[in-house]
Write an enzyme that holds these catalytic residues in place. Structure first.
Site, short mmCIF file in Angstrom:
data_model
loop_
_atom_site.label_atom_id
_atom_site.label_comp_id
_atom_site.label_asym_id
_atom_site.label_seq_id
_atom_site.Cartn_x
_atom_site.Cartn_y
_atom_site.Cartn_z
NE ARG A 13 0.63 5.85 5.82
CZ ARG A 13 0.79 5.07 4.77
NH1 ARG A 13 1.98 4.54 4.52
NH2 ARG A 13 -0.23 4.76 4.00
NE ARG A 40 0.21 -0.92 -5.27
CZ ARG A 40 0.82 -0.15 -4.38
NH1 ARG A 40 2.03 0.27 -4.58
NH2 ARG A 40 0.19 0.20 -3.30
CE LYS A 47 4.08 -1.54 -0.36
NZ LYS A 47 2.91 -1.62 0.56
NE ARG A 61 -0.58 7.45 1.48
CZ ARG A 61 0.10 6.36 1.13
NH1 ARG A 61 1.40 6.27 1.43
NH2 ARG A 61 -0.47 5.38 0.48
NE ARG A 106 -3.89 2.33 0.26
CZ ARG A 106 -3.31 2.83 1.35
NH1 ARG A 106 -4.02 3.51 2.23
NH2 ARG A 106 -2.03 2.64 1.56
P1 AP5 Z 1 4.67 2.27 5.78
O1 AP5 Z 1 6.11 1.93 5.84
O2 AP5 Z 1 4.31 3.64 5.33
O3 AP5 Z 1 3.89 1.13 4.97
P2 AP5 Z 1 3.76 0.87 3.41
O4 AP5 Z 1 3.73 -0.58 3.18
O5 AP5 Z 1 4.78 1.68 2.66
O6 AP5 Z 1 2.30 1.47 3.23
P3 AP5 Z 1 1.66 2.29 2.07
O7 AP5 Z 1 0.27 2.61 2.53
O8 AP5 Z 1 2.51 3.47 1.70
O9 AP5 Z 1 1.63 1.26 0.94
P4 AP5 Z 1 0.80 1.30 -0.31
O10 AP5 Z 1 1.43 0.22 -1.07
O11 AP5 Z 1 -0.67 1.20 -0.16
O12 AP5 Z 1 1.00 2.81 -0.81
P5 AP5 Z 1 1.86 3.44 -1.99
O13 AP5 Z 1 2.31 4.75 -1.53
O14 AP5 Z 1 2.86 2.47 -2.53
O15 AP5 Z 1 4.06 2.01 7.24
C1 AP5 Z 1 2.71 2.33 7.51
C2 AP5 Z 1 2.61 2.91 8.94
O16 AP5 Z 1 3.01 1.92 9.89
C3 AP5 Z 1 3.53 4.13 9.19
O17 AP5 Z 1 2.87 5.00 10.06
C4 AP5 Z 1 4.78 3.52 9.87
O18 AP5 Z 1 5.40 4.45 10.73
C5 AP5 Z 1 4.17 2.35 10.63
N1 AP5 Z 1 5.06 1.18 10.70
C6 AP5 Z 1 5.82 0.67 9.69
N2 AP5 Z 1 6.46 -0.45 10.10
C7 AP5 Z 1 6.07 -0.65 11.40
C8 AP5 Z 1 6.40 -1.65 12.37
N3 AP5 Z 1 7.23 -2.68 12.11
N4 AP5 Z 1 5.81 -1.56 13.59
C9 AP5 Z 1 4.97 -0.55 13.87
N5 AP5 Z 1 4.62 0.43 13.01
C10 AP5 Z 1 5.18 0.38 11.77
O19 AP5 Z 1 0.73 3.57 -3.11
C11 AP5 Z 1 -0.32 4.48 -2.95
C12 AP5 Z 1 -1.18 4.48 -4.19
O20 AP5 Z 1 -0.38 4.84 -5.34
C13 AP5 Z 1 -1.83 3.15 -4.58
O21 AP5 Z 1 -3.04 2.93 -3.88
C14 AP5 Z 1 -2.07 3.38 -6.08
O22 AP5 Z 1 -3.16 4.24 -6.31
C15 AP5 Z 1 -0.80 4.12 -6.50
N6 AP5 Z 1 0.30 3.21 -6.91
C16 AP5 Z 1 1.52 3.13 -6.33
N7 AP5 Z 1 2.27 2.21 -6.96
C17 AP5 Z 1 1.50 1.69 -7.94
C18 AP5 Z 1 1.71 0.67 -8.91
N8 AP5 Z 1 2.87 0.00 -8.99
N9 AP5 Z 1 0.68 0.38 -9.77
C19 AP5 Z 1 -0.49 1.05 -9.71
N10 AP5 Z 1 -0.75 2.02 -8.81
C20 AP5 Z 1 0.24 2.35 -7.93
#
Ligand code: AP5
Length: 208
Positions: free
Chosen positions: A125, A87, A13, A154, A165
């Protein structure tokens, strides 16, 4: 343009939101980044969010909605790509209400990726502690001039937190897909393959 990127942890994402931001001049609104910044700055919201963030649990809806809504108000509820929001169904309903008032038209892009791919992506990552740039040690390695000491993992990318997660995603977040399918807003995109291949699929889906 009003977009939300939806998908499990590690589905890409953040990576795709950053490409869409540049391509369409959008605000990239990542609730994860906002919460981590609040935690690192030690604000009241950040301190409340810290234990949820570090363990991989969802931060309570009220806290997240407050920061997400502030960011949406700031960009006039238009020209944004949401990353990691909504979410829960409750968050989705709050968002829908405001988007309807702003004229509607939210498109929700769901990145479809298997658990195996997710585990490989998250275990390698790394984030640059100064620039916030996101790398993958194999798929998207940092340039040679980046000091490895500046790359951090992270807390919620450790195996135990990733497992939690994924469970939380299935229980709390996956049901939103049905919600947006019913509203005719969901666009499913195959999230496997390299970054540019996935970006091409999203571009095609948005233009058709
Ligand atoms: P990346 O693009 O970073 O993936 P992502 O989907 O953004 O992963 P996240 O782990 O950031 O998602 P998340 O939803 O768990 O975390 P968030 O920060 O939103 O890609 C991942 C890796 O793969 C990278 O190394 C990248 O380089 C690589 N990659 C990407 N695409 C690729 C491809 N096509 N091929 C190969 N490699 C690739 O949330 C974190 C925490 O915040 C949650 O757990 C929760 O505690 C809180 N939170 C955030 N939003 C909310 C909400 N709305 N409600 C409640 N809690 C929330």
């Amino acid at each position: 343009m009003r977009l939300a990127l939806f998908g499990p942890p590690g589905s890409g994402k953040g990576t795709q939101a950053s490409i869409l931001k540049d391509r369409h001049s959008l605000e990239h609104l990542s609730t994860g980044n906002m919460l981590r910044a609040a935690r690192d700055a030690g604000t009241a919201v950040g301190l409340e969010a810290k234990r949820y963030l570090d363990q991989g649990e969802l931060v309570p809806d009220g806290i997240v909605w407050k920061i997400a809504r502030e960011a949406l108000v700031e960009c006039g509820f238009d020209d944004f790509v949401l990353d990691g929001f909504p979410r829960t169904l409750r968050q989705a309903e709050w968002l829908d209400r405001d988007i309807q008032r702003a004229g509607g038209g939210l498109k929700v892009i769901s990145l479809e990726v298997s658990d195996n791919v997710i585990l490989k992506r998250l275990s390698k990552r790394r984030i640059h502690r100064v620039t916030g740039e996101v790398y993958h040690l194999e798929n998207n390695p940092p340039p040679d001039d980046v000091d490895p000491a500046d790359l951090i993992q992270r807390a919620d990318d450790k195996p135990q937190a990733v497992r939690l997660r994924l469970e939380v995603y299935e229980r709390e977040t996956a049901p939103i897909k049905d919600h947006y399918t019913r509203l005719g807003a969901l666009i499913e995109v195959d999230g496997a393959g390299d970054v540019q291949t996935v970006a091409g699929r999203i571009a095609q889906a948005l233009s058709s």
